[in-house]
Design an enzyme around this catalytic site. Structure first.
Site, PDB file in Angstrom:
ATOM      1  N   TYR A   1      22.233  38.252  80.417  1.00 39.86           N
ATOM      2  CA  TYR A   1      21.486  37.072  80.101  1.00 39.86           C
ATOM      3  C   TYR A   1      22.601  35.912  79.956  1.00 39.86           C
ATOM      4  O   TYR A   1      22.387  34.640  80.489  1.00 39.86           O
ATOM      5  CB  TYR A   1      20.577  37.509  78.826  1.00 39.86           C
ATOM      6  CG  TYR A   1      20.318  36.200  78.172  1.00 39.86           C
ATOM      7  CD1 TYR A   1      18.941  35.458  78.773  1.00 39.86           C
ATOM      8  CD2 TYR A   1      20.516  35.612  76.772  1.00 39.86           C
ATOM      9  CE1 TYR A   1      18.636  34.363  78.123  1.00 39.86           C
ATOM     10  CE2 TYR A   1      20.031  34.566  76.553  1.00 39.86           C
ATOM     11  CZ  TYR A   1      19.059  34.035  76.994  1.00 39.86           C
ATOM     12  OH  TYR A   1      18.369  32.825  76.211  1.00 39.86           O
TER      13      TYR A   1
HETATM   14  N1  LIG Z   1      14.812  34.139  72.092  1.00 39.25           N
HETATM   15  C1  LIG Z   1      15.645  33.880  71.518  1.00 39.25           C
HETATM   16  O1  LIG Z   1      16.307  34.235  70.434  1.00 39.25           O
HETATM   17  C2  LIG Z   1      16.711  32.617  72.564  1.00 39.25           C
HETATM   18  C3  LIG Z   1      17.851  32.370  71.992  1.00 39.25           C
HETATM   19  C4  LIG Z   1      18.502  31.261  72.503  1.00 39.25           C
HETATM   20  C5  LIG Z   1      17.653  30.835  73.768  1.00 39.25           C
HETATM   21  N2  LIG Z   1      16.635  31.198  74.289  1.00 39.25           N
HETATM   22  C6  LIG Z   1      16.142  30.658  75.413  1.00 39.25           C
HETATM   23  O2  LIG Z   1      15.003  29.647  74.987  1.00 39.25           O
HETATM   24  C7  LIG Z   1      14.131  29.703  76.302  1.00 39.25           C
HETATM   25  C8  LIG Z   1      12.770  29.445  75.651  1.00 39.25           C
HETATM   26  O3  LIG Z   1      12.392  30.918  74.687  1.00 39.25           O
HETATM   27  P1  LIG Z   1      11.070  31.185  74.118  1.00 39.25           P
HETATM   28  O4  LIG Z   1      11.246  32.495  73.331  1.00 39.25           O
HETATM   29  O5  LIG Z   1      10.800  29.996  73.322  1.00 39.25           O
HETATM   30  O6  LIG Z   1      10.097  31.061  75.154  1.00 39.25           O
HETATM   31  P2  LIG Z   1       9.091  32.153  75.673  1.00 39.25           P
HETATM   32  O7  LIG Z   1       8.029  32.329  74.594  1.00 39.25           O
HETATM   33  O8  LIG Z   1       9.997  33.560  75.958  1.00 39.25           O
HETATM   34  O9  LIG Z   1       8.168  31.705  76.904  1.00 39.25           O
HETATM   35  C9  LIG Z   1       8.819  31.675  78.177  1.00 39.25           C
HETATM   36  C10 LIG Z   1       8.151  30.524  78.987  1.00 39.25           C
HETATM   37  O10 LIG Z   1       8.863  30.716  80.368  1.00 39.25           O
HETATM   38  C11 LIG Z   1       7.706  30.803  81.292  1.00 39.25           C
HETATM   39  N3  LIG Z   1       8.257  31.440  82.551  1.00 39.25           N
HETATM   40  C12 LIG Z   1       8.530  32.807  82.528  1.00 39.25           C
HETATM   41  N4  LIG Z   1       8.874  33.150  83.816  1.00 39.25           N
HETATM   42  C13 LIG Z   1       8.633  32.221  84.465  1.00 39.25           C
HETATM   43  C14 LIG Z   1       8.912  31.564  85.782  1.00 39.25           C
HETATM   44  N5  LIG Z   1       8.829  32.400  86.760  1.00 39.25           N
HETATM   45  N6  LIG Z   1       8.523  30.553  86.242  1.00 39.25           N
HETATM   46  C15 LIG Z   1       8.241  29.559  85.258  1.00 39.25           C
HETATM   47  N7  LIG Z   1       8.100  29.663  84.078  1.00 39.25           N
HETATM   48  C16 LIG Z   1       8.143  31.073  83.739  1.00 39.25           C
HETATM   49  C17 LIG Z   1       6.547  31.611  80.427  1.00 39.25           C
HETATM   50  O11 LIG Z   1       5.420  31.276  81.217  1.00 39.25           O
HETATM   51  P3  LIG Z   1       4.216  32.322  81.379  1.00 39.25           P
HETATM   52  O12 LIG Z   1       3.312  32.142  80.106  1.00 39.25           O
HETATM   53  O13 LIG Z   1       3.694  32.062  82.487  1.00 39.25           O
HETATM   54  O14 LIG Z   1       4.727  33.735  81.205  1.00 39.25           O
HETATM   55  C18 LIG Z   1       6.678  30.714  79.005  1.00 39.25           C
HETATM   56  O15 LIG Z   1       6.096  29.487  79.241  1.00 39.25           O
HETATM   57  C19 LIG Z   1      14.416  30.598  76.973  1.00 39.25           C
HETATM   58  O16 LIG Z   1      15.188  30.022  78.153  1.00 39.25           O
HETATM   59  C20 LIG Z   1      15.231  31.443  76.526  1.00 39.25           C
HETATM   60  O17 LIG Z   1      16.359  32.011  77.465  1.00 39.25           O
HETATM   61  C21 LIG Z   1      16.076  32.194  73.641  1.00 39.25           C
END
Ligand SMILES: NC(=O)c1ccc[n+]([C@@H]2O[C@H](COP(=O)([O-])OP(=O)(O)OC[C@H]3O[C@@H](n4cnc5c(N)ncnc54)[C@H](OP(=O)(O)O)[C@@H]3O)[C@@H](O)[C@H]2O)c1
Length: 224
Positions: free
Chosen positions: A128
């Site tokens: 990732y």
């Molecule tokens: N989790 C962590 O601790 C962490 C840490 C650092 C950075 N991040 C990054 O922060 C970002 C947001 O994370 P989050 O946990 O807040 O979000 P999340 O709740 O996992 O939501 C992900 C979003 O991405 C959309 N998505 C998934 N596949 C897609 C596709 N093929 N095309 C377009 N949209 C798509 C989803 O849409 P649907 O509703 O349609 O599925 C949803 O709106 C991500 O890039 C993640 O890698 C996360």
């Protein structure tokens, strides 16, 4: 400003939609399924189809005429390396390429802590972090006015609008509420001096605006 949020239905992207609307922006909220539209319309956003794994035309239409893109999509921790590559790397690069082609000038990437060097992160998520690293590197040479925001672990706690930032990295790990990450992403659009910067962000003692202004004042380091 007309802003496209990719991944606007849940998590940080959904919070960002509200933040941008409150800041007076016109928001195109990227969705993947028609059922997701109602709540976004009620909030005041303009839902658009923006599936990073879908056909080109809707994605192109979503970007066309936008003044900024904020990438908030993610394949999620429950998926395997294949989905990570398709969404977090290939999907991100598709959106970067389209932004260049369509003349969308500003691009803010929601990346991740340790994306500067995936070996810094936990082994279980090296794939990732490698995807995030590659997308950030491609963005940095795209010619777009880019910013890469690299938070630590995201939580669902309420935000405090207070953070700690570090260019290119912080010397500690930690967490940050999604609400505060949304505030930082919105803040980057309001702070042109964040252009060309990649920085890590965690919960901390500094108001978001001051933290971003401090970055723009040139806190040194590698700007990639
Ligand atoms: N989790 C962590 O601790 C962490 C840490 C650092 C950075 N991040 C990054 O922060 C970002 C947001 O994370 P989050 O946990 O807040 O979000 P999340 O709740 O996992 O939501 C992900 C979003 O991405 C959309 N998505 C998934 N596949 C897609 C596709 N093929 N095309 C377009 N949209 C798509 C989803 O849409 P649907 O509703 O349609 O599925 C949803 O709106 C991500 O890039 C993640 O890698 C996360």
């Amino acid at each position: 400003m007309q802003v496209l949020v990719i991944g606007a239905t849940r998590g940080t992207g959904r919070l960002l939609v509200d933040r941008l609307l409150a800041d007076g922006h016109q928001v195109r909220a990227g969705t993947r399924a028609p059922g997701q539209d109602q709540a976004l319309v009620a909030a005041g956003a303009d839902p658009v189809s923006a599936d990073l794994e879908g056909p080109d035309e809707p994605l192109r239409a979503a970007l066309h005429g936008a003044q900024a893109v904020v990438f908030c999509a993610g394949s999620g921790s429950g998926t395997g390396p294949d989905a990570t590559l398709r969404v977090d790397l290939h999907g991100a690069v598709r959106s970067i390429d389209l932004a260049v082609e369509l003349g969308v000038p500003r691009y803010v990437m929601l990346s991740s802590m340790a994306a500067d060097d995936p070996r810094r992160g936990p082994t279980a998520i090296t794939h990732y972090l490698a995807a995030k690293h590659a997308a950030d590197r491609i963005l940095a040479v795209s010619g777009l006015a880019w910013t890469s925001v690299r938070p630590g672990g995201l939580t669902h706690e309420h935000g405090s609008d207070h953070v700690e930032v570090g260019v290119p990295r912080l010397e500690r790990r930690g967490t940050i509420p999604r609400e505060d990450v949304a505030a930082v992403l919105a803040g980057c659009l309001a702070q042109p001096a964040t252009i060309g910067l990649a920085f890590e962000v965690l919960s901390g003692p500094v108001p978001v605006g001051a933290a971003l202004a401090g970055l723009s004042a040139g806190h040194g380091g590698d700007r990639r």
